[in-house]
Motif scaffolding. Structure first.
Motif, PDB file in Angstrom:
ATOM      1  N   ARG A  45       0.825  -1.206   0.000  1.00  0.00           N
ATOM      2  CA  ARG A  45       0.000   0.000   0.000  1.00  0.00           C
ATOM      3  C   ARG A  45       0.863   1.262   0.000  1.00  0.00           C
ATOM      4  NH1 ARG A  45      -5.288  -0.718   1.756  1.00  0.00           N
ATOM      5  NH2 ARG A  45      -5.465   1.501   1.267  1.00  0.00           N
ATOM      6  N   LEU A  46       1.982   1.207   0.709  1.00  0.00           N
ATOM      7  CA  LEU A  46       2.880   2.363   0.706  1.00  0.00           C
ATOM      8  C   LEU A  46       3.516   2.565  -0.662  1.00  0.00           C
ATOM      9  CD1 LEU A  46       4.615   1.945   4.186  1.00  0.00           C
ATOM     10  CD2 LEU A  46       2.852   3.595   3.538  1.00  0.00           C
ATOM     11  N   ASN A  47       3.839   1.485  -1.335  1.00  0.00           N
ATOM     12  CA  ASN A  47       4.387   1.604  -2.688  1.00  0.00           C
ATOM     13  C   ASN A  47       3.365   2.242  -3.627  1.00  0.00           C
ATOM     14  OD1 ASN A  47       6.837   0.467  -1.968  1.00  0.00           O
ATOM     15  ND2 ASN A  47       6.244  -1.610  -2.568  1.00  0.00           N
ATOM     16  N   LEU A  66      -6.114  12.942  -4.720  1.00  0.00           N
ATOM     17  CA  LEU A  66      -5.150  12.033  -4.114  1.00  0.00           C
ATOM     18  C   LEU A  66      -4.097  12.801  -3.320  1.00  0.00           C
ATOM     19  CD1 LEU A  66      -4.616   9.559  -7.089  1.00  0.00           C
ATOM     20  CD2 LEU A  66      -6.138   9.306  -5.129  1.00  0.00           C
ATOM     21  N   THR A  67      -3.683  12.218  -2.209  1.00  0.00           N
ATOM     22  CA  THR A  67      -2.719  12.874  -1.325  1.00  0.00           C
ATOM     23  C   THR A  67      -1.384  12.155  -1.263  1.00  0.00           C
ATOM     24  OG1 THR A  67      -3.385  11.595   0.627  1.00  0.00           O
ATOM     25  CG2 THR A  67      -4.657  13.588   0.129  1.00  0.00           C
ATOM     26  N   GLY A  68      -1.350  10.896  -1.650  1.00  0.00           N
ATOM     27  CA  GLY A  68      -0.152  10.090  -1.447  1.00  0.00           C
ATOM     28  C   GLY A  68      -0.184   9.337  -0.134  1.00  0.00           C
ATOM     29  N   ASN A  69      -1.150   9.627   0.723  1.00  0.00           N
ATOM     30  CA  ASN A  69      -1.347   8.907   1.977  1.00  0.00           C
ATOM     31  C   ASN A  69      -2.447   7.876   1.747  1.00  0.00           C
ATOM     32  OD1 ASN A  69      -2.559   8.161   4.489  1.00  0.00           O
ATOM     33  ND2 ASN A  69      -1.636   9.938   5.469  1.00  0.00           N
ATOM     34  N   PRO A  70      -2.153   6.570   1.891  1.00  0.00           N
ATOM     35  CA  PRO A  70      -3.164   5.562   1.551  1.00  0.00           C
ATOM     36  C   PRO A  70      -4.424   5.648   2.394  1.00  0.00           C
ATOM     37  CG  PRO A  70      -1.261   4.560   2.648  1.00  0.00           C
ATOM     38  CD  PRO A  70      -0.876   5.959   2.310  1.00  0.00           C
ATOM     39  N   ILE A  71      -4.329   6.164   3.617  1.00  0.00           N
ATOM     40  CA  ILE A  71      -5.529   6.312   4.442  1.00  0.00           C
ATOM     41  C   ILE A  71      -6.384   7.462   3.921  1.00  0.00           C
ATOM     42  CG2 ILE A  71      -6.409   6.722   6.757  1.00  0.00           C
ATOM     43  CD1 ILE A  71      -4.914   4.077   6.439  1.00  0.00           C
ATOM     44  N   ASP A  72      -5.752   8.614   3.695  1.00  0.00           N
ATOM     45  CA  ASP A  72      -6.507   9.772   3.206  1.00  0.00           C
ATOM     46  C   ASP A  72      -7.051   9.546   1.803  1.00  0.00           C
ATOM     47  OD1 ASP A  72      -6.273  11.228   5.513  1.00  0.00           O
ATOM     48  OD2 ASP A  72      -4.515  12.349   4.865  1.00  0.00           O
ATOM     49  N   ASP A  73      -6.280   8.856   0.966  1.00  0.00           N
ATOM     50  CA  ASP A  73      -6.760   8.589  -0.388  1.00  0.00           C
ATOM     51  C   ASP A  73      -8.028   7.747  -0.372  1.00  0.00           C
ATOM     52  OD1 ASP A  73      -4.628   9.987  -1.329  1.00  0.00           O
ATOM     53  OD2 ASP A  73      -3.505   8.261  -2.068  1.00  0.00           O
ATOM     54  N   CYS A  74      -8.199   6.959   0.684  1.00  0.00           N
ATOM     55  CA  CYS A  74      -9.358   6.076   0.785  1.00  0.00           C
ATOM     56  C   CYS A  74     -10.655   6.852   0.927  1.00  0.00           C
ATOM     57  CB  CYS A  74      -9.155   5.130   1.971  1.00  0.00           C
ATOM     58  SG  CYS A  74     -10.547   4.038   2.328  1.00  0.00           S
ATOM     59  N   ASP A  78     -14.095  10.683  -2.058  1.00  0.00           N
ATOM     60  CA  ASP A  78     -15.554  10.648  -1.952  1.00  0.00           C
ATOM     61  C   ASP A  78     -16.039  12.080  -1.745  1.00  0.00           C
ATOM     62  OD1 ASP A  78     -18.217  10.345  -1.375  1.00  0.00           O
ATOM     63  OD2 ASP A  78     -17.919   9.168   0.460  1.00  0.00           O
ATOM     64  N   PRO A  79     -16.696  12.692  -2.734  1.00  0.00           N
ATOM     65  CA  PRO A  79     -17.127  14.092  -2.588  1.00  0.00           C
ATOM     66  C   PRO A  79     -18.133  14.284  -1.457  1.00  0.00           C
ATOM     67  CG  PRO A  79     -18.136  13.096  -4.523  1.00  0.00           C
ATOM     68  CD  PRO A  79     -17.107  12.116  -4.020  1.00  0.00           C
ATOM     69  N   ASN A  80     -18.722  13.196  -0.993  1.00  0.00           N
ATOM     70  CA  ASN A  80     -19.718  13.272   0.065  1.00  0.00           C
ATOM     71  C   ASN A  80     -19.180  12.686   1.372  1.00  0.00           C
ATOM     72  OD1 ASN A  80     -22.319  14.136   0.801  1.00  0.00           O
ATOM     73  ND2 ASN A  80     -23.145  12.056   0.624  1.00  0.00           N
ATOM     74  N   GLN A  86     -18.283   7.599   8.776  1.00  0.00           N
ATOM     75  CA  GLN A  86     -17.942   6.323   9.384  1.00  0.00           C
ATOM     76  C   GLN A  86     -17.298   5.344   8.409  1.00  0.00           C
ATOM     77  OE1 GLN A  86     -20.928   4.599  11.918  1.00  0.00           O
ATOM     78  NE2 GLN A  86     -21.181   6.463  13.120  1.00  0.00           N
ATOM     79  N   ASN A  87     -17.288   5.684   7.120  1.00  0.00           N
ATOM     80  CA  ASN A  87     -16.555   4.864   6.156  1.00  0.00           C
ATOM     81  C   ASN A  87     -15.048   4.896   6.415  1.00  0.00           C
ATOM     82  OD1 ASN A  87     -18.864   4.074   4.838  1.00  0.00           O
ATOM     83  ND2 ASN A  87     -18.686   5.576   3.185  1.00  0.00           N
ATOM     84  N   LEU A  88     -14.580   5.868   7.200  1.00  0.00           N
ATOM     85  CA  LEU A  88     -13.164   5.924   7.548  1.00  0.00           C
ATOM     86  C   LEU A  88     -12.696   4.631   8.198  1.00  0.00           C
ATOM     87  CD1 LEU A  88     -10.502   7.586   7.938  1.00  0.00           C
ATOM     88  CD2 LEU A  88     -11.446   8.298  10.148  1.00  0.00           C
ATOM     89  N   ALA A  89     -13.587   3.979   8.937  1.00  0.00           N
ATOM     90  CA  ALA A  89     -13.212   2.730   9.609  1.00  0.00           C
ATOM     91  C   ALA A  89     -12.845   1.630   8.620  1.00  0.00           C
ATOM     92  CB  ALA A  89     -14.348   2.263  10.523  1.00  0.00           C
ATOM     93  N   ASN A  90     -13.247   1.780   7.347  1.00  0.00           N
ATOM     94  CA  ASN A  90     -12.910   0.793   6.327  1.00  0.00           C
ATOM     95  C   ASN A  90     -11.564   1.078   5.669  1.00  0.00           C
ATOM     96  OD1 ASN A  90     -15.508  -0.252   6.781  1.00  0.00           O
ATOM     97  ND2 ASN A  90     -16.387   1.069   5.209  1.00  0.00           N
ATOM     98  N   CYS A  91     -10.906   2.153   6.078  1.00  0.00           N
ATOM     99  CA  CYS A  91      -9.695   2.603   5.396  1.00  0.00           C
ATOM    100  C   CYS A  91      -8.401   2.156   6.072  1.00  0.00           C
ATOM    101  CB  CYS A  91      -9.690   4.132   5.292  1.00  0.00           C
ATOM    102  SG  CYS A  91     -11.020   4.805   4.270  1.00  0.00           S
ATOM    103  N   ALA A  92      -8.513   1.468   7.190  1.00  0.00           N
ATOM    104  CA  ALA A  92      -7.313   1.114   7.947  1.00  0.00           C
ATOM    105  C   ALA A  92      -6.463   0.093   7.212  1.00  0.00           C
ATOM    106  CB  ALA A  92      -7.705   0.563   9.316  1.00  0.00           C
TER     107      ALA A  92
END
Length: 208
Positions: A45-47, A66-74, A78-80, A86-92
């Protein structure tokens, strides 16, 4: 590293070699059965994030979110996202990838940056939010500087979500996670923590 971007997914992990475990008979509950695979997945994921940074440098329109950070990119693409927090919990990723935080729980909006009474916190403060026993997704009504009087002891199944505002936590003890599980902290600046001494707090932590 992106400024003021911080994400912490907490979980119990061990990566002791089999030889050390056999020699010292060290075992922990809920050990991951294949820690090497987790490390390899994080590296993958980092690559991918490196490739995203290269896209950003070329100014490609498709990479605007895109930010280059795999968590933030997740979540940032999403424009909404603000209505789907709570979808953030799916980004770990990594050993905390199954941490759910306060997903499925109520939203708690922090409206008061004060921290006057650690033993009996004021409703609307961050301290009042994190000691609740039910799962909570904690957000902030505005930019805040929270100066703690004592360490902030967080209960299980909490998400502290600072996206969309600038939240800075400083002062006594800062954040303590002990004997808890499923805590997510994202986009919170924690700085200049100092020892705060002892204080009495009546709360029970339950491990699952």
């Amino acid at each position: 590293m992106l400024p003021h971007t911080c994400i912490l997914f907490f979980c119990l992990l061990t990566s002791l070699s089999p030889l050390i475990r056999a020699t010292l008979n060290l075992t922990l509950p809920h050990q991951h059965p294949n820690p090497e695979a987790v490390v390899q997945e994080v590296q993958r994921r980092l690559n991918e994030s490196i490739s995203r940074r290269q896209m950003l440098s070329t100014g490609s329109p498709s990479s605007s979110c895109l930010t280059g950070n795999p968590i933030d990119d997740c979540w940032k693409c999403d424009p909404n996202w603000a209505n789907n927090r709570q979808n953030l919990a799916n980004c770990a990723i990594g050993f905390g990838s199954h941490a759910v935080g306060g997903k499925g729980g109520q939203f708690y909006v922090v409206t008061d940056s004060s921290d006057h009474d650690a033993a009996n916190p004021t409703p609307g403060t961050l301290r009042h939010a994190v000691i609740q026993t039910d799962p909570l997704w904690i957000v902030f009504s505005s930019n805040m500087l929270i100066t703690l009087k004592h360490e902030l002891i967080v209960n299980s199944y909490k998400t502290i979500d600072g996206r969309g505002v600038h939240v800075r936590i400083t002062g006594g003890g800062c954040i303590t996670l002990q004997y808890v599980s499923n805590v997510i902290i994202h986009n919170i600046e924690v700085t200049h923590c100092v020892p705060s001494g002892n204080f009495s707090l009546s709360i029970f932590f339950v491990l699952f």
